[in-house]
Design a protein around this motif. Structure first.
Motif, short mmCIF file in Angstrom:
data_model
loop_
_atom_site.label_atom_id
_atom_site.label_comp_id
_atom_site.label_asym_id
_atom_site.label_seq_id
_atom_site.Cartn_x
_atom_site.Cartn_y
_atom_site.Cartn_z
N MET A 7 30.31 89.78 51.91
CA MET A 7 28.89 90.11 51.84
C MET A 7 27.99 88.98 52.34
SD MET A 7 28.42 92.28 48.29
CE MET A 7 26.69 92.66 48.69
N VAL A 8 28.56 87.85 52.66
CA VAL A 8 27.72 86.71 53.03
C VAL A 8 28.13 86.04 54.33
CG1 VAL A 8 26.96 86.15 50.69
CG2 VAL A 8 29.11 85.22 51.52
N TRP A 9 29.20 86.51 54.95
CA TRP A 9 29.55 85.88 56.22
C TRP A 9 28.71 86.45 57.34
CZ3 TRP A 9 35.35 87.76 56.46
CH2 TRP A 9 35.41 89.11 56.77
N MET A 24 28.59 80.15 55.33
CA MET A 24 28.87 81.06 54.23
C MET A 24 28.31 80.52 52.93
SD MET A 24 32.36 82.04 52.26
CE MET A 24 32.19 80.48 51.41
N TRP A 25 28.55 79.23 52.65
CA TRP A 25 28.06 78.64 51.40
C TRP A 25 26.54 78.55 51.39
CZ3 TRP A 25 30.34 78.66 47.04
CH2 TRP A 25 31.74 78.56 46.96
N LYS A 26 25.93 78.33 52.55
CA LYS A 26 24.46 78.32 52.60
C LYS A 26 23.91 79.69 52.23
CE LYS A 26 24.04 74.72 56.15
NZ LYS A 26 23.68 74.46 57.58
N ASN A 27 24.58 80.74 52.70
CA ASN A 27 24.14 82.09 52.38
C ASN A 27 24.29 82.39 50.89
OD1 ASN A 27 23.50 82.55 55.05
ND2 ASN A 27 25.40 83.64 55.51
N ILE A 28 25.39 81.91 50.29
CA ILE A 28 25.56 82.09 48.85
C ILE A 28 24.48 81.31 48.10
CG2 ILE A 28 27.08 81.63 46.88
CD1 ILE A 28 29.46 82.06 48.76
N HIS A 29 24.19 80.11 48.54
CA HIS A 29 23.17 79.27 47.90
C HIS A 29 21.80 79.95 47.92
CE1 HIS A 29 20.82 75.74 46.80
NE2 HIS A 29 20.08 75.96 47.86
N LYS A 30 21.47 80.61 49.04
CA LYS A 30 20.16 81.24 49.19
C LYS A 30 20.08 82.59 48.50
CE LYS A 30 20.16 81.06 53.69
NZ LYS A 30 19.71 81.25 55.09
N SER A 31 21.23 83.16 48.14
CA SER A 31 21.23 84.50 47.57
C SER A 31 20.63 84.49 46.17
CB SER A 31 22.65 85.05 47.52
OG SER A 31 23.47 84.29 46.65
N THR A 71 23.67 89.75 38.46
CA THR A 71 24.47 89.53 39.66
C THR A 71 25.38 88.32 39.47
OG1 THR A 71 22.70 90.43 41.03
CG2 THR A 71 24.41 89.14 42.14
N TYR A 72 26.67 88.55 39.61
CA TYR A 72 27.65 87.48 39.52
C TYR A 72 27.94 86.93 40.92
CZ TYR A 72 28.50 89.31 34.82
OH TYR A 72 28.36 89.75 33.52
N TYR A 73 28.30 85.64 40.96
CA TYR A 73 28.54 84.98 42.24
C TYR A 73 30.02 84.66 42.41
CZ TYR A 73 23.52 84.74 42.02
OH TYR A 73 22.20 85.08 41.90
N CYS A 74 30.41 84.50 43.66
CA CYS A 74 31.83 84.40 44.00
C CYS A 74 32.04 83.28 45.01
CB CYS A 74 32.29 85.75 44.59
SG CYS A 74 34.01 85.80 45.13
N GLY A 75 33.03 82.43 44.74
CA GLY A 75 33.40 81.36 45.67
C GLY A 75 34.65 81.71 46.44
N VAL A 76 34.84 81.06 47.59
CA VAL A 76 35.98 81.33 48.46
C VAL A 76 36.65 80.01 48.85
CG1 VAL A 76 36.76 82.48 50.56
CG2 VAL A 76 34.71 83.29 49.41
N PRO A 77 37.93 79.84 48.52
CA PRO A 77 38.60 78.57 48.83
C PRO A 77 38.92 78.37 50.30
CG PRO A 77 40.12 80.07 47.73
CD PRO A 77 38.78 80.72 47.68
N ASN A 78 39.05 79.44 51.06
CA ASN A 78 39.31 79.35 52.51
C ASN A 78 39.53 80.77 53.00
OD1 ASN A 78 39.65 78.30 55.04
ND2 ASN A 78 41.36 76.96 54.52
N LEU A 79 39.70 80.94 54.29
CA LEU A 79 39.98 82.27 54.84
C LEU A 79 40.67 82.15 56.19
CD1 LEU A 79 39.64 85.40 54.72
CD2 LEU A 79 37.52 85.07 56.01
N VAL A 101 16.43 81.81 47.53
CA VAL A 101 15.74 82.60 48.54
C VAL A 101 16.70 83.69 48.96
CG1 VAL A 101 14.62 82.58 50.78
CG2 VAL A 101 14.53 80.54 49.35
N SER A 102 16.23 84.92 49.07
CA SER A 102 17.12 86.02 49.44
C SER A 102 17.67 85.81 50.85
CB SER A 102 16.37 87.35 49.37
OG SER A 102 17.18 88.38 49.85
#
Length: 503
Positions: free
Chosen positions: A237-239, A256-263, A271-279, A368-369
Motif C-alpha cells: 500500500m505504500v510502495w 517506502m519508509w518515507k511513505n509510511i512516515h507520512k501516512s 489504523t495499524y502500521y506495518c514494517g517490512v524487513p526487505n523485499l 501528512v497523508s
C-alpha cells in the motif's frame, strides 16, 4: 510506564508438503522449492537467499515451531498472524501448521488469523488471485487457470466457517482485545456479503460467550463497515512502482519508509502500521513482474521500526505488524539468513527498547497523508465502480446462459423485493419476469409509477414480509444494509454479491 504495544508478524504456512502442491507444481513442492531454485537476475543480485545453517525446515515438525517460538520470545515478537486459506464449500489448504499448534498446547506461541480470501490461480491464467512460482507450474493439468475457487455462500457456509474457527478463537493463546479474538481480512472489499457475514459471525460469537470478534481489514484506503480497525499493509500500500528493468521492478526502500512516515489514520478508523524487513520476490515471480527493494540496510529497517512504534504510541494502537516472519519466497523474512544472521530480529528488539521502554526517547511524529484518497473527506464517496463491474459480470453470465434465478432458488428466495429502481433494477426485473421468482414490490425513495406494473413503496411505508430484498444500488450497499436490517427481517442480498457467487 509506556503502553504495551504487541509486535505481530505475518506468517506463511507454505513450508510443508501438500497433495495440491504436488499436483500443481511438482512432487515435494513447498516454498523452499522456489527459494532454492532462485537465480541472480542482474548484477549484484543476491540470490538465492539461504536460511542460516541451511535450516530448510518443515512446519509439520513440532521442533520447528518450538524453535520459532523460542526466537519470538528472545527477540520480542509477541505473536504470529497465520495466513488462513479457506475457499468455496469449506475447502482448505495449508491449514495443518495452525491445526497442529492448536493441539500442541505446550508451545506458548500467541497467534491469530488473516483470511487470505482470494482465489488461487495459475500465473499464466491472467486471473487475479494468489499464485506461486510460474517456473514450477505443471502446465499439463487441465482447467481454466483457477486452482481453487473462492465463493462465500450464505448463512450455512458462514456458520461452517465460524465453527471451524471457534476452537482457535477459544484457545488461550489466540490474540484478543478485551476478550474479542482478532481476525483479519486480506481483501475485505472483495467480500460482497461482508456486512452480513460479520453481523452473523458476531451473533454466533455471543452465543459462544465471546463478546464479539475484533475485525481488522487490510489493503483498503477507506473505512469498511464492520471493521474495528484497518492495517496499512506494507509494502504493497505504500510502495511506488516505477519502470521495470528486464521485467523486474526496482523499488526504493527509503521511499517506502518515507511513505509510511507520512501516512496517517485512514478516515476515522483505527489504523495499524506495518514494517517490512526487505523485499525480493523474484524467487516466486521470476523475471516477470518481480519486485526488488534497492538501498536496503538493517539500520534503515531499525529506524523505520522506531518510527512506526512512535506513531503507534501516539495513536494509542495495540499492535505493530511486520510483513513478515517467513516470506522467504518474497525475501521479507525476519528469520535468520546467511546474509544478515539475526540482525533484523535484533533491529526489532533494539527499536522496542529505544522507543517502548521507559528509558527510550519519544518524539512526536509529523503526520501528512501520503495519498489524498486517505483523507476523511473522501471516505464514502461513491464512484460507481461496482455498478460497472456488475454489468460486466452480468453480461458474462448471460453469455453462458446462467441466470440470477438459480441463486435465488438456492436460498428459497421466491418472494422478493427490489431496493432501488434504477438501471440495474430495470435489467433485474426483466430477467425475473416469467420465472418462478415473484417480485412482490419495489422500494424506492420516489413513487415513480410511470409504466411500471409493480407496487412501489417508499422508505416510510410498511413493507410486507418477503423472502429477501435485492439491493441494486450496489455501490452504497453497506449503508443501505444497515438501514434495511432495522426495518425488515429477511435475507438482504446485494445484486453484486448474487452475480459474484454464480459459476
Amino acid at each position: 510506564m509506556k503502553k504495551r504495544i504487541k509486535t505481530l508478524c505475518m506468517y506463511l504456512p507454505q513450508f510443508h508438503r501438500v497433495a495440491e502442491n504436488d499436483r500443481w507444481w511438482g512432487e515435494d513442492y513447498t516454498e523452499w522449492t522456489a527459494v532454492r531454485g532462485a537465480e541472480p537476475l542482474f548484477e549484484n543480485h543476491k540470490q538465492p537467499i539461504k536460511p542460516l545453517n541451511n535450516h530448510y525446515y518443515n512446519l509439520l515438525d513440532k521442533e520447528t515451531m518450538e524453535w520459532q517460538n523460542a526466537l519470538m520470545k528472545k527477540y520480542g515478537i509477541d505473536g504470529q498472524c497465520f495466513y488462513h486459506y479457506y475457499f468455496k464449500d469449506g475447502q482448505k489448504i495449508l491449514e495443518k501448521p495452525a491445526e497442529n499448534l492448536l493441539q500442541w498446547k505446550d508451545i506458548n506461541m500467541m497467534f491469530c488469523f488473516c483470511w487470505a480470501n482470494g482465489r488461487w490461480a495459475r500465473t499464466w491464467s491472467n486471473l487475479r488471485g494468489n499464485s506461486w512460482a510460474d517456473k514450477f507450474e505443471n502446465k499439463s493439468v487441465e482447467g481454466n487457470g483457477v486452482l481453487i475457487e473462492q465463493r462465500y455462500g450464505r448463512e450455512k457456509e458462514w456458520k461452517e466457517h465460524f465453527e471451524y474457527l471457534l476452537p482457535f478463537f477459544k484457545d488461550k493463546r489466540y490474540i484478543k482485545i478485551n476478550g474479542s479474538p482478532v481476525f483479519m481480512f486480506y481483501s475485505p472489499a472483495s467480500i460482497l456479503c461482508l456486512s452480513q457475514m460479520i453481523d452473523y459471525w458476531n451473533r454466533l460469537a455471543v452465543q459462544e460467550q465471546i463478546p464479539s470478534i475484533y475485525f481488522i481489514g487490510m489493503n483498503s484506503n477507506k473505512n469498511i463497515y464492520g471493521m474495528n480497525a484497518l492495517m496499512l499493509n506494507a509494502p504493497h500500500m505504500v510502495w511506488q512502482l516505477g519502470n521495470s528493468v528486464d521485467g523486474i521492478y526496482m523499488i526504493d526502500y527509503d521511499q517506502m519508509w518515507k511513505n509510511i512516515h507520512k501516512s496517517k489514520r485512514i478516515g476515522r478508523c483505527k489504523t495499524y502500521y506495518c514494517g517490512v524487513p526487505n523485499l525480493d520476490d523474484t524467487p516466486r515471480r521470476g523475471r516477470h513482474d518481480g519486485v526488488v527493494f534497492e538501498n536496503f540496510s538493517v539500520d534503515k529497517f531499525y529506524n523505520g521500526m522506531c518510527d512506526i512504534y512512535r506513531k503507534s504510541l501516539e495513536e494509542g494502537n495495540e499492535f505493530v505488524f511486520i510483513n513478515s516472519w517467513n516470506e522467504w519466497g518474497e525475501g521479507m523474512q525476519l528469520e535468520p539468513d546467511e546474509e544478515y544472521g539475526y540482525a533484523k530480529l535484533e533491529a526489532v528488539q533494539r527499536a522496542q527498547k529505544d522507543v517502548l521502554s521507559d528509558s527510550g526517547t519519544f518524539r512526536k511524529v509529523e503526520e501528512v497523508s501520503f495519498d489524498e484518497n486517505n483523507t476523511e473527506k473522501n471516505v464514502g464517496n461513491v464512484n460507481y465502480l461496482n455498478t460497472a463491474k456488475c454489468f460486466d459480470m452480468w453480461m458474462k453470465l448471460r453469455e453462458k446462459n446462467i441466470s440470477i434465478v438459480d441463486y435465488l432458488k438456492r436460498y428459497n428466495a421466491v418472494h422478493v423485493a427490489v431496493y432501488g429502481y434504477g438501471m440495474l433494477a430495470g435489467h433485474l426485473i426483466l430477467e425475473l419476469e416469467g420465472t418462478d421468482i415473484k417480485i412482490d414490490y419495489i422500494i424506492d425513495k420516489s413513487r415513480r409509477r410511470d409504466s411500471l406494473k409493480y407496487n412501489v413503496l417508499n422508505l416510510e411505508d410498511k413493507w410486507p414480509q418477503v423472502d429477501g430484498v435485492i439491493v441494486t444500488i450496489v455501490d452504497e450497499f453497506d449503508s443501505i444494509y444497515q438501514f434495511l436490517k432495522k426495518r425488515i427481517d429477511c435475507r438482504i442480498f446485494s445484486l453484486y454479491e448474487i452475480l459474484s457467487e454464480l459459476p
